[in-house]
Design a protein around this motif. Structure first.
Motif, PDB file in Angstrom:
ATOM      1  N   UNK A 290      -6.019 -10.088   2.456  1.00 33.43           N
ATOM      2  CA  UNK A 290      -6.919  -9.032   2.912  1.00 33.43           C
ATOM      3  C   UNK A 290      -7.257  -8.086   1.760  1.00 33.43           C
ATOM      4  N   UNK A 291      -6.265  -7.765   0.935  1.00 28.60           N
ATOM      5  CA  UNK A 291      -6.501  -6.896  -0.223  1.00 28.60           C
ATOM      6  C   UNK A 291      -7.500  -7.534  -1.181  1.00 28.60           C
ATOM      7  N   UNK A 292      -7.352  -8.834  -1.419  1.00 28.12           N
ATOM      8  CA  UNK A 292      -8.291  -9.536  -2.300  1.00 28.12           C
ATOM      9  C   UNK A 292      -9.714  -9.425  -1.750  1.00 28.12           C
ATOM     10  N   UNK A 293      -9.863  -9.656  -0.452  1.00 23.60           N
ATOM     11  CA  UNK A 293     -11.198  -9.636   0.163  1.00 23.60           C
ATOM     12  C   UNK A 293     -11.859  -8.270   0.028  1.00 23.60           C
ATOM     13  N   UNK A 294     -11.158  -7.215   0.430  1.00 20.58           N
ATOM     14  CA  UNK A 294     -11.779  -5.889   0.334  1.00 20.58           C
ATOM     15  C   UNK A 294     -11.916  -5.467  -1.129  1.00 20.58           C
ATOM     16  N   UNK A 295     -11.012  -5.954  -1.980  1.00 22.20           N
ATOM     17  CA  UNK A 295     -11.083  -5.614  -3.397  1.00 22.20           C
ATOM     18  C   UNK A 295     -12.338  -6.149  -4.048  1.00 22.20           C
ATOM     19  N   UNK A 296     -12.676  -7.399  -3.755  1.00 20.23           N
ATOM     20  CA  UNK A 296     -13.904  -7.985  -4.306  1.00 20.23           C
ATOM     21  C   UNK A 296     -15.127  -7.207  -3.825  1.00 20.23           C
ATOM     22  N   UNK A 297     -15.175  -6.935  -2.530  1.00 17.67           N
ATOM     23  CA  UNK A 297     -16.320  -6.207  -1.973  1.00 17.67           C
ATOM     24  C   UNK A 297     -16.434  -4.804  -2.565  1.00 17.67           C
ATOM     25  N   UNK A 298     -15.323  -4.079  -2.605  1.00 19.27           N
ATOM     26  CA  UNK A 298     -15.367  -2.698  -3.098  1.00 19.27           C
ATOM     27  C   UNK A 298     -15.692  -2.629  -4.578  1.00 19.27           C
ATOM     28  N   UNK A 299     -15.183  -3.569  -5.361  1.00 13.60           N
ATOM     29  CA  UNK A 299     -15.463  -3.560  -6.799  1.00 13.60           C
ATOM     30  C   UNK A 299     -16.957  -3.738  -7.052  1.00 13.60           C
TER      31      UNK A 299
END
Length: 261
Positions: free
Chosen positions: A105-114
């Motif tokens: 989940x962290x990876x998913x939101x991390x890609x989007x937020x970056x």
């Protein structure tokens, strides 16, 4: 078993990456990520299911819309491939563990937020705020599965500490970062706290280190000036990744060197 999990997560990551392309484009504009279905921005033709296969469809279509021939940005397959690779790497690092879903989940939101922060210099509440209950729930499942409730408590404490630290920075120097960074800090603090106090220390410091080095590089090459706004969200995410992956051994090595512990 680990190889199977890595393969499944890689495939799942490609699909999630396709959805993240929608999130990256629509969320900053306040649009729904569910409706309407994806369509060509040039002619408005809906994207056919056969043209919505991650990475492969873009290659087969040679990066153009099937209906009007309008170029399709290479960002779409890049986001899909990147998410797939990061999901695979995360699955390899954590293995079939209770906390794997939380880190995916962290990876998913991390890609989007970056990507969003780079595009519009914002970290939308629509992603950061719902992440608090989601992360708390996913880490609670991990704690229940492993019986490690002390790590869960540390995660909550570290989330509050990093949130407060970033809020203090904003109050002291408002031009340095925004409230979006504060909201993201609480989420990242929970992950770092789950990994350990060493991870928390390295992840917190690492964000400022890598962000500072990048900013100095831009200044040295005259690609930015002293007043140029540089999004800090990506560096917070990279710092957190460093803390989670290598924070504990780095922190132990630092203590051994300085204190002889």
């Amino acid at each position: 078993m680990t190889g199977f999990v890595v393969a499944v997560c890689a495939a799942f990551g490609l699909v999630i990456g396709s959805f993240l392309n929608v999130v990256i484009w629509r969320v900053p504009r306040g649009e729904s990520v569910v409706r309407p279905p994806s369509a060509c921005p040039g002619c408005g033709a809906p994207v056919r299911p056969r043209d919505n296969v991650p990475v492969l469809s873009w290659i087969l279509l040679r990066g153009r819309c099937r209906d009007c021939g309008e170029p399709i940005s290479a960002r779409y397959p890049v986001v899909e491939a990147l998410t797939g690779l990061l999901f695979a790497a995360t699955a390899w690092f954590f293995g079939p563990s209770w906390d794997l879903p939380a880190h995916l989940y962290l990876v998913a939101i991390g890609v989007a937020l970056a990507y969003i922060d780079i595009d519009v210099h914002r970290l939308p509440d629509a992603i950061t705020l719902p992440s608090y209950p989601v992360v708390l729930a996913l880490l609670a499942v991990a704690a229940a599965g492993t019986g490690d409730w002390s790590s869960y408590l540390r995660a909550v404490v570290c989330g509050a500490l990093l949130w407060a630290f970033y809020l203090l920075l904003v109050l002291v120097y408002p031009r340095g970062m925004g409230l979006g960074d504060v909201k993201l800090a609480g989420v990242l603090g929970m992950y770092l706290g789950w990994a350990g106090w060493g991870a928390f220390a390295v992840g917190t410091f690492g964000a400022f280190l890598v962000g500072g080095v990048f900013s100095l590089g831009l200044l040295a090459t005259r690609r930015a000036g002293r007043k140029t706004g540089i999004p800090f969200g990506p560096w917070m995410l990279i710092g957190a990744a460093l803390g989670i992956v290598v924070g504990e051994p780095l922190w132990r090595g630092y203590l051994d060197l300085t204190l002889g512990a």
